[in-house]
Design a protein around this motif. Structure first.
Motif, PDB file in Angstrom:
ATOM      1  N   ARG A 203       0.856  -1.097  -0.210  1.00  0.00           N
ATOM      2  CA  ARG A 203      -0.234   0.083   0.230  1.00  0.00           C
ATOM      3  C   ARG A 203       0.851   1.170   0.068  1.00  0.00           C
TER       4      ARG A 203
ATOM      5  N   ILE B  37       3.097   4.278  -0.570  1.00  0.00           N
ATOM      6  CA  ILE B  37       4.190   4.971  -1.607  1.00  0.00           C
ATOM      7  C   ILE B  37       4.661   3.618  -2.510  1.00  0.00           C
TER       8      ILE B  37
ATOM      9  N   ASP C 289       6.312  -7.271   0.642  1.00  0.00           N
ATOM     10  CA  ASP C 289       5.787  -6.605   2.204  1.00  0.00           C
ATOM     11  C   ASP C 289       5.818  -7.598   3.003  1.00  0.00           C
ATOM     12  N   ILE C 290       5.785  -7.208   4.421  1.00  0.00           N
ATOM     13  CA  ILE C 290       5.856  -8.188   5.401  1.00  0.00           C
ATOM     14  C   ILE C 290       4.249  -8.651   5.628  1.00  0.00           C
TER      15      ILE C 290
ATOM     16  N   GLY D 179       0.496  -3.223   5.950  1.00  0.00           N
ATOM     17  CA  GLY D 179      -0.308  -3.730   4.738  1.00  0.00           C
ATOM     18  C   GLY D 179      -0.646  -5.419   4.866  1.00  0.00           C
TER      19      GLY D 179
ATOM     20  N   ASP E 140       9.732 -10.043   5.576  1.00  0.00           N
ATOM     21  CA  ASP E 140      10.207  -9.064   6.590  1.00  0.00           C
ATOM     22  C   ASP E 140      11.358  -8.210   6.151  1.00  0.00           C
ATOM     23  N   VAL E 141      11.557  -6.894   5.956  1.00  0.00           N
ATOM     24  CA  VAL E 141      12.919  -6.366   5.634  1.00  0.00           C
ATOM     25  C   VAL E 141      13.869  -6.387   7.089  1.00  0.00           C
TER      26      VAL E 141
ATOM     27  N   VAL F 262      11.351   0.824   0.153  1.00  0.00           N
ATOM     28  CA  VAL F 262      10.281   1.751   0.565  1.00  0.00           C
ATOM     29  C   VAL F 262       9.596   1.452   1.977  1.00  0.00           C
TER      30      VAL F 262
ATOM     31  N   ALA G  86      13.620   8.080   2.300  1.00  0.00           N
ATOM     32  CA  ALA G  86      14.174   8.566   3.690  1.00  0.00           C
ATOM     33  C   ALA G  86      12.899   9.339   4.005  1.00  0.00           C
TER      34      ALA G  86
ATOM     35  N   TYR H 278      12.457   7.819  14.786  1.00  0.00           N
ATOM     36  CA  TYR H 278      12.019   7.994  13.324  1.00  0.00           C
ATOM     37  C   TYR H 278      13.011   8.888  12.807  1.00  0.00           C
TER      38      TYR H 278
ATOM     39  N   LYS I 162      15.774   7.661   9.735  1.00  0.00           N
ATOM     40  CA  LYS I 162      15.737   8.379   8.586  1.00  0.00           C
ATOM     41  C   LYS I 162      17.110   9.239   8.056  1.00  0.00           C
TER      42      LYS I 162
ATOM     43  N   GLY J 253       7.520  14.907   1.763  1.00  0.00           N
ATOM     44  CA  GLY J 253       6.911  15.387   3.051  1.00  0.00           C
ATOM     45  C   GLY J 253       5.712  14.716   3.175  1.00  0.00           C
TER      46      GLY J 253
ATOM     47  N   THR K 173       2.765  12.920   3.269  1.00  0.00           N
ATOM     48  CA  THR K 173       1.921  12.241   2.167  1.00  0.00           C
ATOM     49  C   THR K 173       0.977  11.330   2.463  1.00  0.00           C
TER      50      THR K 173
ATOM     51  N   THR L  76      -0.841   8.776   3.556  1.00  0.00           N
ATOM     52  CA  THR L  76      -0.759   7.297   3.672  1.00  0.00           C
ATOM     53  C   THR L  76      -1.128   6.914   5.161  1.00  0.00           C
TER      54      THR L  76
ATOM     55  N   VAL M 206       0.970   5.782   7.261  1.00  0.00           N
ATOM     56  CA  VAL M 206       2.165   6.255   8.358  1.00  0.00           C
ATOM     57  C   VAL M 206       1.815   7.680   8.550  1.00  0.00           C
TER      58      VAL M 206
HETATM   59  N1  LIG Z   1       3.454   9.202   4.462  1.00  0.00           N
HETATM   60  C1  LIG Z   1       4.463   9.893   4.685  1.00  0.00           C
HETATM   61  O1  LIG Z   1       4.041  11.309   5.010  1.00  0.00           O
HETATM   62  C2  LIG Z   1       5.965   9.517   4.672  1.00  0.00           C
HETATM   63  C3  LIG Z   1       6.708  11.024   4.563  1.00  0.00           C
HETATM   64  C4  LIG Z   1       8.167  10.590   4.538  1.00  0.00           C
HETATM   65  C5  LIG Z   1       8.539   9.237   4.316  1.00  0.00           C
HETATM   66  N2  LIG Z   1       7.453   8.298   4.416  1.00  0.00           N
HETATM   67  C6  LIG Z   1       8.132   6.950   4.199  1.00  0.00           C
HETATM   68  O2  LIG Z   1       7.617   6.245   2.941  1.00  0.00           O
HETATM   69  C7  LIG Z   1       7.657   4.995   3.213  1.00  0.00           C
HETATM   70  C8  LIG Z   1       6.513   4.155   2.872  1.00  0.00           C
HETATM   71  O3  LIG Z   1       5.532   4.466   3.993  1.00  0.00           O
HETATM   72  P1  LIG Z   1       3.663   4.804   3.365  1.00  0.00           P
HETATM   73  O4  LIG Z   1       3.957   6.448   3.956  1.00  0.00           O
HETATM   74  O5  LIG Z   1       3.682   4.417   2.029  1.00  0.00           O
HETATM   75  O6  LIG Z   1       3.219   4.268   4.754  1.00  0.00           O
HETATM   76  P2  LIG Z   1       2.316   2.574   4.689  1.00  0.00           P
HETATM   77  O7  LIG Z   1       2.204   2.271   6.144  1.00  0.00           O
HETATM   78  O8  LIG Z   1       1.159   2.705   3.849  1.00  0.00           O
HETATM   79  O9  LIG Z   1       3.165   1.576   3.732  1.00  0.00           O
HETATM   80  C9  LIG Z   1       4.329   0.899   4.354  1.00  0.00           C
HETATM   81  C10 LIG Z   1       4.490  -0.157   3.982  1.00  0.00           C
HETATM   82  O10 LIG Z   1       5.505  -0.902   4.545  1.00  0.00           O
HETATM   83  C11 LIG Z   1       5.123  -2.515   4.974  1.00  0.00           C
HETATM   84  N3  LIG Z   1       6.262  -2.735   6.068  1.00  0.00           N
HETATM   85  C12 LIG Z   1       6.189  -2.271   7.437  1.00  0.00           C
HETATM   86  N4  LIG Z   1       7.235  -3.090   7.918  1.00  0.00           N
HETATM   87  C13 LIG Z   1       7.764  -4.025   7.127  1.00  0.00           C
HETATM   88  C14 LIG Z   1       8.764  -4.746   7.167  1.00  0.00           C
HETATM   89  N5  LIG Z   1       9.290  -4.993   8.207  1.00  0.00           N
HETATM   90  N6  LIG Z   1       8.940  -5.660   6.095  1.00  0.00           N
HETATM   91  C15 LIG Z   1       8.251  -5.377   4.921  1.00  0.00           C
HETATM   92  N7  LIG Z   1       7.461  -4.540   4.981  1.00  0.00           N
HETATM   93  C16 LIG Z   1       7.212  -3.711   5.732  1.00  0.00           C
HETATM   94  C17 LIG Z   1       3.647  -2.089   5.400  1.00  0.00           C
HETATM   95  O11 LIG Z   1       3.043  -3.361   5.527  1.00  0.00           O
HETATM   96  C18 LIG Z   1       3.234  -1.244   4.576  1.00  0.00           C
HETATM   97  O12 LIG Z   1       2.559  -2.057   3.524  1.00  0.00           O
HETATM   98  C19 LIG Z   1       8.373   4.576   4.496  1.00  0.00           C
HETATM   99  O13 LIG Z   1       9.555   4.526   4.450  1.00  0.00           O
HETATM  100  C20 LIG Z   1       7.939   5.855   5.327  1.00  0.00           C
HETATM  101  O14 LIG Z   1       8.580   6.194   6.538  1.00  0.00           O
HETATM  102  C21 LIG Z   1       6.225   8.446   4.558  1.00  0.00           C
END
Ligand SMILES: NC(=O)c1ccc[n+]([C@@H]2O[C@H](COP(=O)([O-])OP(=O)(O)OC[C@H]3O[C@@H](n4cnc5c(N)ncnc54)[C@H](O)[C@@H]3O)[C@@H](O)[C@H]2O)c1
Length: 278
Positions: free
Chosen positions: A24, A26, A45-46, A58, A86-87, A113, A168, A182, A186, A213, A215, A217, A219
């Motif tokens: 899901r 990004i 994905d995990i 997700g 799992d990463v 990601v 990041a 966090y 990052k 910035g 986004t 989602t 998070v």
């Molecule tokens: N949304 C924002 O505003 C924002 C801003 C800056 C950075 N980010 C970064 O963007 C990236 C994507 O996050 P997002 O905003 O799409 O959130 P999100 O929670 O929708 O997506 C994160 C995905 O990572 C997966 N995940 C989590 N832990 C995992 C693991 N151990 N192994 C494999 N997969 C795993 C989750 O299941 C999920 O599908 C992240 O690194 C987040 O820190 C997000």
């Protein structure tokens, strides 16, 4: 040199990517964008919840739905495959890389990601298992992917165009209260990418990151909960662009970086933040 959307010339092999965090947000948007551009993608994905974290990850069904939708866009059955890993588990990522290489004959881009957020307490009061989850996924997971995937990127014949990419955050350069782990993780990602850029010099393989910035989602929804805000929409007002970013807007920059047109870049951390860092 003009290649619309970094598409391949005829005669070039079809490019192959591995994307973590693909169920899901990004990561999912990145899988779809790469499929639109003709890539084969292993969507990792995990796909299960983490007991250390108070919000859902997700799911397997979301991951499969992303892979199915992306495969239909690329009009080749199986061009995008789901893979649960799992990463934090280096062996699982090694297996994911092997799956991509065995299925499509090599790897051209590895895109880290996957990330989680946790906070709400000053660092010294934060439950240690939440701190560990953030550090181990957001920083350790990127390092694990680099360790597993870069040898496959280097295994392509010269001249290489391999790409190691990471997500990041604006949190890498801003001191955000109650999100110290966090921010640390990052900032670690940006340091890692600069060092990898230097280490990979002369190989044809590059390492770059984007710093999104706010986004729209899960998070960000969790960040709103951490700050006891009713919703995440107000974060958009902190960005000069005046709104939240869409995951697809981060994905299009990642897809550019993954493609041949980013050939002059390595060790770069690209803000994709609607001006948040200004
Ligand atoms: N949304 C924002 O505003 C924002 C801003 C800056 C950075 N980010 C970064 O963007 C990236 C994507 O996050 P997002 O905003 O799409 O959130 P999100 O929670 O929708 O997506 C994160 C995905 O990572 C997966 N995940 C989590 N832990 C995992 C693991 N151990 N192994 C494999 N997969 C795993 C989750 O299941 C999920 O599908 C992240 O690194 C987040 O820190 C997000």
């Amino acid at each position: 040199m003009a290649r619309p959307h970094g598409r391949m010339n005829s005669g070039e092999h079809r490019r192959v990517a591995l994307v973590t965090g693909a169920a899901r947000g990004i990561g999912a948007a990145t899988v779809l964008e790469l499929a639109d551009r003709g890539w084969s993608v292993l969507a990792v994905d995990i796909a299960s919840d983490d007991p250390a974290l108070p919000y859902p990850m997700g799911s397997k069904s979301e991951l499969v739905a992303v892979a199915t939708e992306a495969s239909s866009r690329v009009s080749r059955v199986g061009a995008v495959r789901p893979f649960v890993a799992d990463v934090r588990d280096p062996e699982a990522l090694r297996a994911a890389v092997a799956e991509a290489v065995d299925t499509w004959g090599g790897l051209d881009a590895a895109i880290a990601v996957a990330g989680v957020i946790a906070g709400g307490d000053p660092l010294w009061e934060m439950p240690i298992e939440r701190e560990r989850a953030v550090m181990d996924v957001c920083l350790g997971g990127v390092m694990n992917l680099a360790r597993a995937a870069i040898p496959a990127l280097l295994a392509r014949p010269e001249p290489r165009t391999g790409r190691f990419l990471a997500v990041a955050s604006a949190a890498a350069t801003k001191g955000l209260p109650l999100l110290s782990a966090y921010c640390a993780a990052k900032a670690g990602v940006t340091g890692l990418i600069r060092a990898l850029g230097a280490e990979l010099g002369g190989t044809g393989v590059s390492a770059n990151a984007v710093s999104p910035g706010s986004t729209d989602t899960e998070v960000l929804a969790e960040t709103a909960r951490i700050y006891h805000l009713p919703d995440a929409v107000r974060f958009g007002g902190q960005q000069p662009i005046g709104r939240l970013l869409a995951p697809a807007e981060i994905a299009s920059v990642l897809a550019f970086l993954a493609g041949p047109d980013s050939s002059a870049m390595t060790g770069a951390v690209v803000p994709v933040d609607g001006g948040l860092a200004l």
